[in-house]
Enzyme design. Structure first.
Site, PDB file in Angstrom:
ATOM      1  N   GLU A   1     -12.859   3.338 -23.309  1.00  0.00           N
ATOM      2  CA  GLU A   1     -13.236   4.663 -23.797  1.00  0.00           C
ATOM      3  C   GLU A   1     -14.604   4.633 -24.486  1.00  0.00           C
ATOM      4  OE1 GLU A   1     -11.003   6.229 -27.109  1.00  0.00           O
ATOM      5  OE2 GLU A   1     -11.124   8.271 -26.327  1.00  0.00           O
TER       6      GLU A   1
ATOM      7  N   GLU B   1     -20.376   9.172 -21.356  1.00  0.00           N
ATOM      8  CA  GLU B   1     -20.537  10.429 -22.096  1.00  0.00           C
ATOM      9  C   GLU B   1     -20.354  10.248 -23.603  1.00  0.00           C
ATOM     10  OE1 GLU B   1     -18.273   9.750 -19.771  1.00  0.00           O
ATOM     11  OE2 GLU B   1     -16.290  10.563 -20.239  1.00  0.00           O
TER      12      GLU B   1
ATOM     13  N   SER C   1      -7.122  18.722 -23.588  1.00  0.00           N
ATOM     14  CA  SER C   1      -7.940  19.185 -24.711  1.00  0.00           C
ATOM     15  C   SER C   1      -9.311  18.538 -24.624  1.00  0.00           C
ATOM     16  CB  SER C   1      -7.271  18.792 -26.025  1.00  0.00           C
ATOM     17  OG  SER C   1      -8.203  18.888 -27.082  1.00  0.00           O
TER      18      SER C   1
ATOM     19  N   CYS D   1      -5.893  12.128 -26.978  1.00  0.00           N
ATOM     20  CA  CYS D   1      -6.293  10.998 -27.831  1.00  0.00           C
ATOM     21  C   CYS D   1      -5.945   9.640 -27.236  1.00  0.00           C
ATOM     22  CB  CYS D   1      -5.737  11.096 -29.244  1.00  0.00           C
ATOM     23  SG  CYS D   1      -4.505  12.303 -29.482  1.00  0.00           S
TER      24      CYS D   1
ATOM     25  N   CYS E   1       1.041   4.670 -29.732  1.00  0.00           N
ATOM     26  CA  CYS E   1       0.028   3.653 -30.051  1.00  0.00           C
ATOM     27  C   CYS E   1       0.623   2.390 -30.656  1.00  0.00           C
ATOM     28  CB  CYS E   1      -0.991   4.221 -31.019  1.00  0.00           C
ATOM     29  SG  CYS E   1      -1.738   5.724 -30.401  1.00  0.00           S
TER      30      CYS E   1
ATOM     31  N   GLU F   1      -8.339  20.248 -32.221  1.00  0.00           N
ATOM     32  CA  GLU F   1      -7.443  20.425 -31.086  1.00  0.00           C
ATOM     33  C   GLU F   1      -6.510  21.614 -31.326  1.00  0.00           C
ATOM     34  OE1 GLU F   1      -6.230  16.570 -29.755  1.00  0.00           O
ATOM     35  OE2 GLU F   1      -4.668  17.384 -28.461  1.00  0.00           O
TER      36      GLU F   1
ATOM     37  N   LYS G   1      -9.099   1.628 -25.417  1.00  0.00           N
ATOM     38  CA  LYS G   1     -10.158   2.105 -26.309  1.00  0.00           C
ATOM     39  C   LYS G   1     -11.478   1.390 -26.034  1.00  0.00           C
ATOM     40  CE  LYS G   1      -8.021   5.135 -28.928  1.00  0.00           C
ATOM     41  NZ  LYS G   1      -8.465   6.527 -28.895  1.00  0.00           N
TER      42      LYS G   1
ATOM     43  N   GLU H   1      -8.463  24.678 -30.766  1.00  0.00           N
ATOM     44  CA  GLU H   1      -8.617  24.864 -29.324  1.00  0.00           C
ATOM     45  C   GLU H   1      -7.356  25.481 -28.724  1.00  0.00           C
ATOM     46  OE1 GLU H   1      -9.405  21.210 -27.196  1.00  0.00           O
ATOM     47  OE2 GLU H   1      -9.304  22.217 -25.249  1.00  0.00           O
TER      48      GLU H   1
END
Lengths: 638, 399
Positions: A396, A401, A354, A334, A565, A308, A393, A311
């Site tokens: 996710e 994908e 990102s 994230c 988190c 990241e 999560k 990037e």
């Protein structure tokens, strides 16, 4: 929380917030109240509930929650106030004049008992067959008030079908007691607004838009509603049966990665106070349960920083030097709750997100490629579990994908609460476990990856590496002990400017093929921001949309959950500002105790770029395995 | 909007459109407040809060924006007096609102009109338009510099709870009709968070008369604690149902005689949320100090089955509870179930007594007036008509 002025909260649930005077010695700054014939002096505007707490009297509550605006609807906290005909809800009554309060009169006790009996009459199910058994606030009250029968009857069949449509959140409305904590969490705390009460009287229930399944509305899966539900009406979608089955299957190689936040909080599930890190005890427990390997998510957190961060450098280089039109500021990606939030609410800004996957998903891709090959295991036999503080999560890892390894990269997302239950089920008392290390080839990770768990942590980890990359100096020379204090703490939005100055260092080897030098950054000021809770994220996004100061930022960290988190929707219940503070303290303390505190210094990260991701960060294989793309969802789902 | 020849000494007494406003604007605000305090006028919606106190609090609140809301949600079963006032005496109501605007320093007034009264919206708007033409509304009213006041009509949507002032405000703000926590009270934090007075149609109509004729004149009628007169909406078993203006302190028996009620067994006073008075208590008076009421009088003769009456009321509350607070949402369901148990002769006295106790808890623990008053009829009918209701044949002895 900074969201109290939110206009979307209905007035019936708007708290009367009386600014408590800063100087209590001023005339009228305090007021004297008599609670059960004991006098105390409280700041003006203190609620009766708070005043009772101050004098050591506990008042039962159900709809009240420290994080949320006041509802005053369950009525369990009623008390007698002299001179008033009716009982008053202590959570919703700010004291502005001297008054005499009685908290345990026959009228009060009877009313409370009646309320509990009424709630039980409409609450479906038996405690022994309920996952919340022992942790249910209604059950606790029933016990405190000596309920030994259903005075006003009990439901013999469920009123609603259980909604299991979401990968993350399961809604069992037959257990709902209409405290509206979930509604207020969703509207006020998170400003998502998926849940609202519909109909009236006995037909009142909490509904999604048009009563659609949760998977078909714009729920971001943050699970904050679960953390605040007093009963078992809301829970995470629990995969533990499948995980047990995988563990019991001798053909399967079951690996688990543990994120830092569950490790800082899981002790609470075993009777420890908040703020005890159980990292290495957990390693042992997981092995004893039967997981074949235990990996540290912080390893891929370190990898995330490299990917990241690279990037970001590429974006800045393209924008500043090559004058390309490129989306800035770059947003972190994230937090899967945040990702779904932006996909729904600000789909026009997905370019800013990102493309780096979250640490969980990076790990998933590496486990079924790099690791499986190295260990000589068929990736088809690998079952990859991730213990996360998070309900999003689960969604996710089920995104279509997320199968860049050729398999489902992460098979199951497991919450802290679910893992604790599995450990208990295996007869293990976690705090008594001997400590052990993580498994190779990923081994131990850096403190930078560890602090991902707290709001501001991703940014701090990134900045530790970025300043060393660009300035060629030690982060410790710029920030004391490499602790970037302005990025810590629980302010809803944090902002920091870091001037680069005239002296830049050499470009590190790992990204030399991407940029020639740092001269183009000389004299620049790096502007960064951090937001936690989607209500705060929304503030920043609206500011960016309006061309405000945050649109000038280069990099912004967003976390869907209040506190980051560590306050995630999969964490132990209850959650309060105090508990979140203690969890953060544990995380930062663990970071400071480590030798290795910067992602780019993690030898296993350096190794993986030498051995596997040989084209370097943001290279071709990185892009295939460690980066992703997003979906413009919008606010309406067909 | 034709005036019928109604008789009454206070509300239906002579009043010319605009005269209250005309007199008010020549006086100091404090003087009008003084007259209202002198009159001892209390809220006519049923709760009986002193109007002068409410207005003093709003006028003392420091805010650029204040609101005058006229509560015309008239939802209490058996009440239809506000309809009469609005259709036949709109000058009293709207003049009262303008006077309130003057006294309180408010520029906006809202008439919150019951959803079922939609047919009245057009004539009332025409009426407001004619007031504008005569400068009884708008800018510099009747030449009084700086005194601007406008009235808008907003429709309710049929929820009983929106007659409760904070739920009404919620509804006006576009939210679910749910009562707010009190404090804060609307006088400081009302519509859009601004100081607001919410007054019943009849209260505002009374103000217009008081401004013209004075507090002392008003106090001549009624009793010491319940001054002035009251409109009663009389329905049920009688020869002459309708709206009556009577001084406070009138005995129930007097009223029954007046309206031609015969063989009366019971009178429900105050609508579904009121109390059911048996024959033995017909010498009691209609007054804040004895039986307070918003004006609904429902008469039941000997042929009526009181359990049916109760069932009707309880069904109403189960339907109309907004559902936010526990005692009202579930409590009313349990009371209705209790009525059904009695109907089916499947009850025990100990359980019925528990339900009465539950009702008492609802009266003190509910969030708003709806839940606080919904057990009234349950408790009063079961206590006052014990013999009929528990006759052992399931309460069907109504003949």
């Amino acid at each position: 929380m900074e969201s109290k002025d939110n206009l979307r909260v209905p007035g019936s649930q708007k708290p009367l917030v009386i600014e408590k005077p800063t100087d209590l010695t001023t005339i009228g700054g305090t007021v004297s109240v008599e609670i059960n014939e004991k006098k105390i002096i409280v700041p003006l505007g203190t609620t009766i509930l708070e005043a009772c707490k101050m004098s050591g009297i506990s008042i039962p509550t159900l709809c009240h929650h420290e994080d949320l605006c006041v509802a005053g609807v369950c009525r369990i906290c009623v008390v007698e106030v002299e001179g008033m005909r009716t009982l008053q809800a202590s959570c919703a009554f700010p004291i502005t004049a001297p008054m005499k309060i009685k908290t345990s009169t026959p009228m009060v006790r009877k009313a409370r008992r009646h309320i509990i009996d009424l709630l039980l009459s409409e609450h479906y199910g038996e405690c022994y067959s309920c996952f919340k058994n022992g942790k249910c606030e209604l059950q606790t009250l029933a016990k405190e008030y000596g309920v030994d029968s259903y005075t006003f009857g009990h439901l013999d069949k469920p009123k609603y079908e259980i909604d299991k449509s979401s990968y993350s959140v399961v809604r069992d409305m037959s257990k709902c007691i209409l405290c509206k904590r979930c509604v207020r969490t969703c509207i006020d705390l998170q400003e998502v607004g998926v849940l609202e009460a519909v109909n009236r009287g006995e037909k009142t229930h909490i509904s999604t838009f048009l009563d659609k399944p949760l998977s078909d509305v714009i729920c971001i899966n943050c699970g904050q509603c679960i953390n605040r539900c007093p009963t078992a009406a809301l829970r995470a979608n629990d995969p533990s049966d499948e995980i047990w089955a995988a563990i019991d299957d001798p053909k399967k190689h079951v690996v688990i990665q543990t994120a830092p936040s569950p490790r800082a909080a899981i002790g609470e599930e075993f009777g420890l106070g908040a703020g005890h890190s159980m990292t290495r005890e957990l390693n042992t427990a997981l092995k004893r349960i039967g997981f074949n390997k235990v990996f540290d998510t912080n390893f891929t957190a370190d990898l995330t920083i490299i990917e990241e961060g690279t990037e970001l450098i590429i974006r800045l280089y393209k924008a500043l030097v090559q004058k390309e039109k490129i989306a800035l500021p770059q947003f972190t990606s994230c937090s899967p709750g945040w990702v779904k939030f932006i996909e729904h609410y600000y789909p026009e800004y997905l370019e800013n997100l990102s493309s780096a996957k979250s640490p969980q998903q990076m790990f998933g891709a590496l486990i079924k490629t790099f690791y499986a090959k190295k260990a000589g295991i068929d990736p088809a036999d690998v079952v990859s579990v991730a213990v996360m503080p998070c309900s999003a999560k689960k969604f996710e890892c089920n995104r279509p994908e997320m199968n860049s390894s050729g398999y489902k990269d992460v098979d199951y997302g497991l919450t802290t609460r679910e893992l604790a239950r599995m450990i208990r089920e295996a007869g293990i008392n976690l705090p008594e476990m001997p400590k052990s290390d993580f498994d190779n080839p990923f081994g131990e990770a850096s403190g930078a990856g560890l602090i991902f768990g707290a709001t501001g942590g991703v940014m701090e980890a990134a900045i530790r590496s970025v300043v060393e990359f660009v300035l060629g100096k030690k982060a410790e020379d710029i920030f004391e002990k490499a602790n970037i204090i302005p990025l810590r703490g629980f302010d809803g939005i944090k902002y920091l400017e870091i001037p680069i100055g005239d002296k830049v260092g050499p470009v590190p080897e790992i990204i030399q093929h991407l940029i020639p030098n740092w001269d183009w950054l000389k004299g620049a000021t790096l502007k960064i921001a951090v937001a936690h809770g989607t209500a705060n994220a929304k503030k920043i996004m609206d500011n960016i949309k309006a061309g405000g100061k945050f649109s000038e930022c280069h990099f912004i960290e967003f976390m869907a959950c209040p506190g980051g988190c560590l306050g995630g929707g999969g964490q132990p219940i209850p959650t309060t500002p105090e508990i979140r503070k203690l969890r953060a303290k544990a995380i930062y303390a663990e970071d400071e105790s480590l030798e290795l505190r910067k992602s780019h210094e993690n030898p296993h990260v350096v190794q993986i770029y030498k051995e596997f991701l040989t084209e370097g960060p943001c290279g071709h294989l990185s892009h295939k395995l460690l980066h992703t793309h997003y979906t413009k969802r919008g606010r309406y789902i067909a | 909007m034709e005036k019928k020849n109604r008789k009454g000494s206070v509300l239906f007494s002579e009043y010319k459109r605009g005269e209250g406003i005309k007199k008010a604007i020549t006086a100091a605000r404090e003087n009008i407040l003084f007259e209202i305090r002198e009159s001892k006028l209390k809220g006519r919606g049923g709760a009986g809060f002193p109007t002068a106190t409410k207005w003093t609090l709003v006028s003392a609140a420091s805010s650029e924006e204040k609101y005058v809301i006229c509560n015309a949600d008239e939802g209490e079963p058996g009440t239809f007096k506000d309809r009469v006032l609005l259709l036949e005496y709109p000058e009293l109501v709207f003049d009262g609102m303008v006077i309130a605007g003057y006294v309180l320093g408010a520029k906006s007034g809202i008439l919150y009109l019951r959803g079922e009264y939609e047919y009245m919206k057009k004539p009332l708007e025409d009426y407001l338009e004619s007031m504008r033409e005569d400068n009884l509304l708008g800018k510099n009213i009747l030449g009084k510099k700086g005194f601007d006041f406008e009235i808008k009509i907003r429709m309710g949507s049929g929820a009983y709870v929106c007659g409760e002032e904070t739920a009404l405000i919620e509804s006006l703000e576009g939210n679910r009709g749910e009562a707010r926590n009190r404090p804060p009270f609307p006088v400081t934090t009302g519509f859009l968070g601004k100081p607001t007075t919410v007054n019943n149609v009849e209260t505002l109509a009374s103000v217009s008369h008081i401004v013209i004729k004075g507090g002392e004149w008003f106090r001549k009628y009624g009793t010491d604690k319940s001054t002035g007169s009251k409109l009663f909406s009389v329905s049920g078993d009688c020869e002459k149902p309708g709206v009556y203006e009577l001084p406070w302190g009138t005995k129930i028996s007097e009223l029954l005689k007046l309206v031609g009620a015969k063989d009366t067994k019971a009178v429900q006073i105050g609508g579904a949320s009121g109390v059911c008075v048996p024959k033995s208590q017909f010498e009691r008076t209609l007054a804040y100090e004895d039986i307070p009421t918003g004006g609904s009088i429902i008469i039941f003769n000997e042929k009526r089955n009181m359990l049916n009456v109760l069932r009707n009321f309880m069904e109403f509350f189960v339907e109309e509870s907004c559902g936010q607070c526990t005692p009202c949402r579930i409590g009313n369901v349990k009371l209705l179930e209790g009525v059904e148990m009695i109907e089916n002769s499947k009850y025990t006295f100990s359980y019925i007594n528990q339900l009465k106790e539950l009702g008492r808890s609802m009266q003190v623990a509910s969030k708003c007036g709806l839940g606080q008053s919904s057990p009234n009829s349950f408790i009063s009918i079961l206590e006052n008509f014990k013999e009929e209701v528990f006759s052992g044949n399931g309460g069907t002895n109504g003949k």
